[in-house]
Design a protein around this motif. Structure first.
Motif, PDB file in Angstrom:
ATOM      1  N   LEU A 351       0.802  -1.096   0.019  1.00 30.27           N
ATOM      2  CA  LEU A 351       0.093   0.075   0.027  1.00 30.27           C
ATOM      3  C   LEU A 351       0.740   1.300   0.009  1.00 30.27           C
ATOM      4  O   LEU A 351       0.485   2.245   0.460  1.00 30.27           O
ATOM      5  CB  LEU A 351      -0.833  -0.036   1.169  1.00 30.27           C
ATOM      6  N   ASP A 352       2.059   1.244  -0.594  1.00 29.86           N
ATOM      7  CA  ASP A 352       2.829   2.329  -0.894  1.00 29.86           C
ATOM      8  C   ASP A 352       3.321   3.131   0.448  1.00 29.86           C
ATOM      9  O   ASP A 352       3.434   4.233   0.388  1.00 29.86           O
ATOM     10  CB  ASP A 352       2.261   3.370  -1.897  1.00 29.86           C
ATOM     11  N   CYS A 353       3.539   1.997   1.534  1.00 27.64           N
ATOM     12  CA  CYS A 353       3.991   2.681   2.916  1.00 27.64           C
ATOM     13  C   CYS A 353       3.013   3.810   3.374  1.00 27.64           C
ATOM     14  O   CYS A 353       3.403   4.646   4.153  1.00 27.64           O
ATOM     15  CB  CYS A 353       5.285   3.456   2.734  1.00 27.64           C
ATOM     16  N   ASN A 354       1.841   3.611   3.211  1.00 26.97           N
ATOM     17  CA  ASN A 354       0.743   4.763   3.520  1.00 26.97           C
ATOM     18  C   ASN A 354       0.272   4.137   4.941  1.00 26.97           C
ATOM     19  O   ASN A 354      -0.553   2.905   5.080  1.00 26.97           O
ATOM     20  CB  ASN A 354      -0.705   4.817   2.516  1.00 26.97           C
ATOM     21  N   VAL A 355       0.463   4.705   5.999  1.00 23.10           N
ATOM     22  CA  VAL A 355       0.218   4.141   7.361  1.00 23.10           C
ATOM     23  C   VAL A 355      -1.477   3.945   7.567  1.00 23.10           C
ATOM     24  O   VAL A 355      -1.867   3.122   7.975  1.00 23.10           O
ATOM     25  CB  VAL A 355       0.435   5.191   8.514  1.00 23.10           C
ATOM     26  N   SER A 356      -2.235   5.044   7.281  1.00 26.85           N
ATOM     27  CA  SER A 356      -3.768   4.972   7.382  1.00 26.85           C
ATOM     28  C   SER A 356      -4.510   3.870   6.610  1.00 26.85           C
ATOM     29  O   SER A 356      -5.186   3.076   6.976  1.00 26.85           O
ATOM     30  CB  SER A 356      -4.277   6.180   7.048  1.00 26.85           C
ATOM     31  N   GLU A 357      -4.039   3.570   5.323  1.00 26.29           N
ATOM     32  CA  GLU A 357      -4.441   2.619   4.367  1.00 26.29           C
ATOM     33  C   GLU A 357      -4.091   1.226   4.942  1.00 26.29           C
ATOM     34  O   GLU A 357      -4.721   0.071   4.822  1.00 26.29           O
ATOM     35  CB  GLU A 357      -4.077   2.924   3.181  1.00 26.29           C
ATOM     36  N   LEU A 373       5.693  -0.746  13.749  1.00 22.32           N
ATOM     37  CA  LEU A 373       6.737  -0.124  12.936  1.00 22.32           C
ATOM     38  C   LEU A 373       7.914   0.338  13.939  1.00 22.32           C
ATOM     39  O   LEU A 373       9.011   0.187  13.438  1.00 22.32           O
ATOM     40  CB  LEU A 373       6.167   0.891  12.117  1.00 22.32           C
ATOM     41  N   ASP A 374       7.552   0.930  15.019  1.00 23.72           N
ATOM     42  CA  ASP A 374       8.706   1.402  15.806  1.00 23.72           C
ATOM     43  C   ASP A 374       9.363   0.214  16.423  1.00 23.72           C
ATOM     44  O   ASP A 374      10.629   0.184  16.731  1.00 23.72           O
ATOM     45  CB  ASP A 374       7.884   2.168  17.123  1.00 23.72           C
ATOM     46  N   LYS A 375       8.647  -1.080  16.747  1.00 23.66           N
ATOM     47  CA  LYS A 375       9.298  -2.273  17.332  1.00 23.66           C
ATOM     48  C   LYS A 375      10.350  -2.671  16.133  1.00 23.66           C
ATOM     49  O   LYS A 375      11.421  -3.314  16.488  1.00 23.66           O
ATOM     50  CB  LYS A 375       8.110  -3.360  17.464  1.00 23.66           C
ATOM     51  N   ILE A 376       9.910  -2.780  14.829  1.00 25.67           N
ATOM     52  CA  ILE A 376      10.747  -3.358  13.844  1.00 25.67           C
ATOM     53  C   ILE A 376      12.023  -2.311  13.723  1.00 25.67           C
ATOM     54  O   ILE A 376      13.172  -2.671  13.385  1.00 25.67           O
ATOM     55  CB  ILE A 376      10.050  -3.174  12.400  1.00 25.67           C
ATOM     56  N   GLY A 381      17.181  -1.122  13.449  1.00 24.26           N
ATOM     57  CA  GLY A 381      17.695  -0.062  13.278  1.00 24.26           C
ATOM     58  C   GLY A 381      17.177   0.651  11.967  1.00 24.26           C
ATOM     59  O   GLY A 381      17.781   1.888  11.824  1.00 24.26           O
ATOM     60  N   LEU A 382      16.177   0.273  11.347  1.00 19.27           N
ATOM     61  CA  LEU A 382      15.767   0.990   9.895  1.00 19.27           C
ATOM     62  C   LEU A 382      14.205   1.231  10.257  1.00 19.27           C
ATOM     63  O   LEU A 382      13.424   0.594  10.737  1.00 19.27           O
ATOM     64  CB  LEU A 382      15.866  -0.452   9.111  1.00 19.27           C
ATOM     65  N   ASP A 383      14.037   2.392   9.894  1.00 17.77           N
ATOM     66  CA  ASP A 383      12.511   3.036  10.033  1.00 17.77           C
ATOM     67  C   ASP A 383      12.020   2.962   8.535  1.00 17.77           C
ATOM     68  O   ASP A 383      12.197   3.671   7.646  1.00 17.77           O
ATOM     69  CB  ASP A 383      12.591   4.457  10.468  1.00 17.77           C
ATOM     70  N   VAL A 384      11.134   1.996   8.541  1.00 15.38           N
ATOM     71  CA  VAL A 384      10.316   1.757   7.171  1.00 15.38           C
ATOM     72  C   VAL A 384       9.588   2.712   6.544  1.00 15.38           C
ATOM     73  O   VAL A 384       9.242   2.893   5.420  1.00 15.38           O
ATOM     74  CB  VAL A 384       9.386   0.497   7.217  1.00 15.38           C
ATOM     75  N   ALA A 390      13.011   1.747   3.833  1.00 19.52           N
ATOM     76  CA  ALA A 390      12.043   0.848   3.478  1.00 19.52           C
ATOM     77  C   ALA A 390      12.428   0.136   2.157  1.00 19.52           C
ATOM     78  O   ALA A 390      12.332  -1.067   2.127  1.00 19.52           O
ATOM     79  CB  ALA A 390      11.040   1.782   2.800  1.00 19.52           C
ATOM     80  N   VAL A 391      13.343   0.738   1.276  1.00 20.02           N
ATOM     81  CA  VAL A 391      13.962  -0.218   0.246  1.00 20.02           C
ATOM     82  C   VAL A 391      14.977  -1.238   0.839  1.00 20.02           C
ATOM     83  O   VAL A 391      14.848  -2.156   0.308  1.00 20.02           O
ATOM     84  CB  VAL A 391      14.685   1.107  -0.578  1.00 20.02           C
ATOM     85  N   LEU A 392      15.559  -0.928   1.813  1.00 29.95           N
ATOM     86  CA  LEU A 392      16.403  -1.729   2.232  1.00 29.95           C
ATOM     87  C   LEU A 392      16.006  -2.910   2.719  1.00 29.95           C
ATOM     88  O   LEU A 392      16.146  -4.073   2.747  1.00 29.95           O
ATOM     89  CB  LEU A 392      17.531  -0.999   3.333  1.00 29.95           C
TER      90      LEU A 392
END
Length: 406
Positions: A351-357, A373-376, A381-384, A390-392
């Motif tokens: 969903l194109d990194c859309n939080v609400s959707e 997402l914070d837990k990930i 150490g990566l914030d999607v 997100a790419v990584l």
């Protein structure tokens, strides 16, 4: 419906003679047509024998023993196989009643010929339709054998030879599908049953070619798909060709899986020139199937147009994939073993990194998604929510999938 197999059995019982039903190959059919044309020119017919004469001779037990005394009107001796052939349908001489060349008498040949003529007069088209169906399957098997030979030889760019009977039915713009049934215990659909079902769905003629066991390639003219998806285009004008092809494949999958119990999978690619490089098309369909099933484990429909990044990752040599995971995801791959985390990431990227959707799609509160997402981020150490991160994570996830599947 008149079935030729049943007719041949009845003739065997009546005449006390061994008969068979045979579908000719292209060379044999060409010889028979030439022989029929020659016999018509020379007037070699059995028309002077009426039904009473034929039946009377048979039931009196009269048998001519000299071949010179016999007139093979309506029957043709194929000396290479020591056989006599009687065409089931003289208008389309593809199937023949076959017997040993020294078994049938002139009167018996007359009876069989008159019987076949009577069937065509009382039930026009029935025998010819049966012959056409058998011929369709034989032509499809011929093309399937040619494709398997080219694929095994690595000749992906081979063009269809002129002697392939189905060549005239192929066009320069056809949409190819690959259908696979992986059920071990469920019965395999017959060629006739599957062809009939597909024709009803495509609402027109299609080319169905058997490949390996429980594997078929389907070739449909682009016009058939355009006609079916017209309503979809009007309802959803913003959707692209990929979406329309996906909708079409979904309907096809539901139809096949409902008709037959089994684990079916479908792959599809955009329209191709079916006259050129058809082996390459089959190779692309198989590759799309493999890649789709590697990265989309729960899906049954796989489109080449939606697997660009997956195709790139799949092409990376295995040792380089493992090296990347060791260097950039050391200690983090366990994260992908958690089903909740995995579904969250897949939905988020889809969903194109859309939080609400994504929260709506997962039926969770927005804050719950942010917590995940914070837990990930804490574990990797990566914030999607950041594009580069997100790419990584996306690439790492794909590499993990293909490495795990291997």
């Amino acid at each position: 419906m008149v079935e030729m197999e049943h007719i041949v059995q009845k003739l065997e019982q009546t005449l006390g003679t061994s008969l068979g039903l045979k579908t000719l190959n292209a060379q044999e059919a060409a010889w028979l047509k030439e022989s029929m044309t020659a016999s018509q020119r020379h007037g070699n017919r059995i028309g002077h024998h009426n039904v009473e004469e034929a039946l009377g001779s048979i039931f009196r037990g009269e048998r001519e023993t000299s071949r010179k005394e016999r007139t093979h009107a309506g029957a043709y001796e194929y000396e290479a196989l020591n056989e006599v052939w009687i065409p089931v349908n003289r208008q389309d001489p593809v199937r023949v009643i076959v017997a040993d060349r020294n078994v049938l008498t002139e009167s018996e040949i007359g009876l069989i010929t008159l019987l076949l003529s009577s069937i065509h007069e009382t039930s026009p088209g029935i025998v010819s339709k049966s012959s056409v169906k058998v011929e369709d399957e034989r032509r499809a098997q011929q093309l399937g054998s040619w494709l398997k030979e080219r694929l095994q030889a690595g000749e992906l760019l081979a063009e269809l030879p002129d002697e392939l009977l189905l060549r005239s039915s192929l066009t320069e713009e056809m949409v190819p599908f690959l259908l696979i049934n992986e059920s071990e215990h469920a019965p395999t659909p017959s060629y006739k049953a599957l062809q009939r079902l597909l024709k009803s769905y495509f609402d027109g003629d299609i080319i169905l070619v058997p490949l390996l066991d429980k594997e078929w390639i389907i070739l449909a003219n682009q016009e058939l798909l355009d006609g079916i998806t017209t309503d979809d285009k009007e309802d959803t004008p913003a959707e692209g060709d990929q979406d329309l092809l996906s909708l079409f494949c979904m309907g096809l999958y539901e139809l096949v899986s409902t008709e037959w119990v089994g684990d079916f999978h479908i792959s599809a690619i955009p329209a191709v020139n079916a006259l050129h490089a058809l082996p390459q098309t089959v190779g692309m369909l198989r590759e799309t199937m493999t890649i789709g099933r590697t990265f989309q484990v729960k899906e049954h429909i796989h489109l080449s147009t939606g697997l660009h990044l997956e195709r790139l990752v799949y092409s990376i040599p295995e040792h380089q994939r493992n090296q990347f995971l060791r260097e950039y995801a050391a200690g983090h791959t366990d994260l992908f073993e958690d089903s909740e985390t995995l579904s969250t990431l897949e939905s988020f990227f889809e969903l194109d990194c859309n939080v609400s959707e994504t929260a709506k799609h997962l039926y969770i509160h927005r804050n719950t998604l942010l917590y995940r997402l914070d837990k990930i981020k804490q574990e990797t150490g990566l914030d999607v929510r950041s594009f580069s991160d997100a790419v990584l994570v996306k690439i790492t996830l794909l590499l993990y999938k293909v490495t795990k599947r291997k």
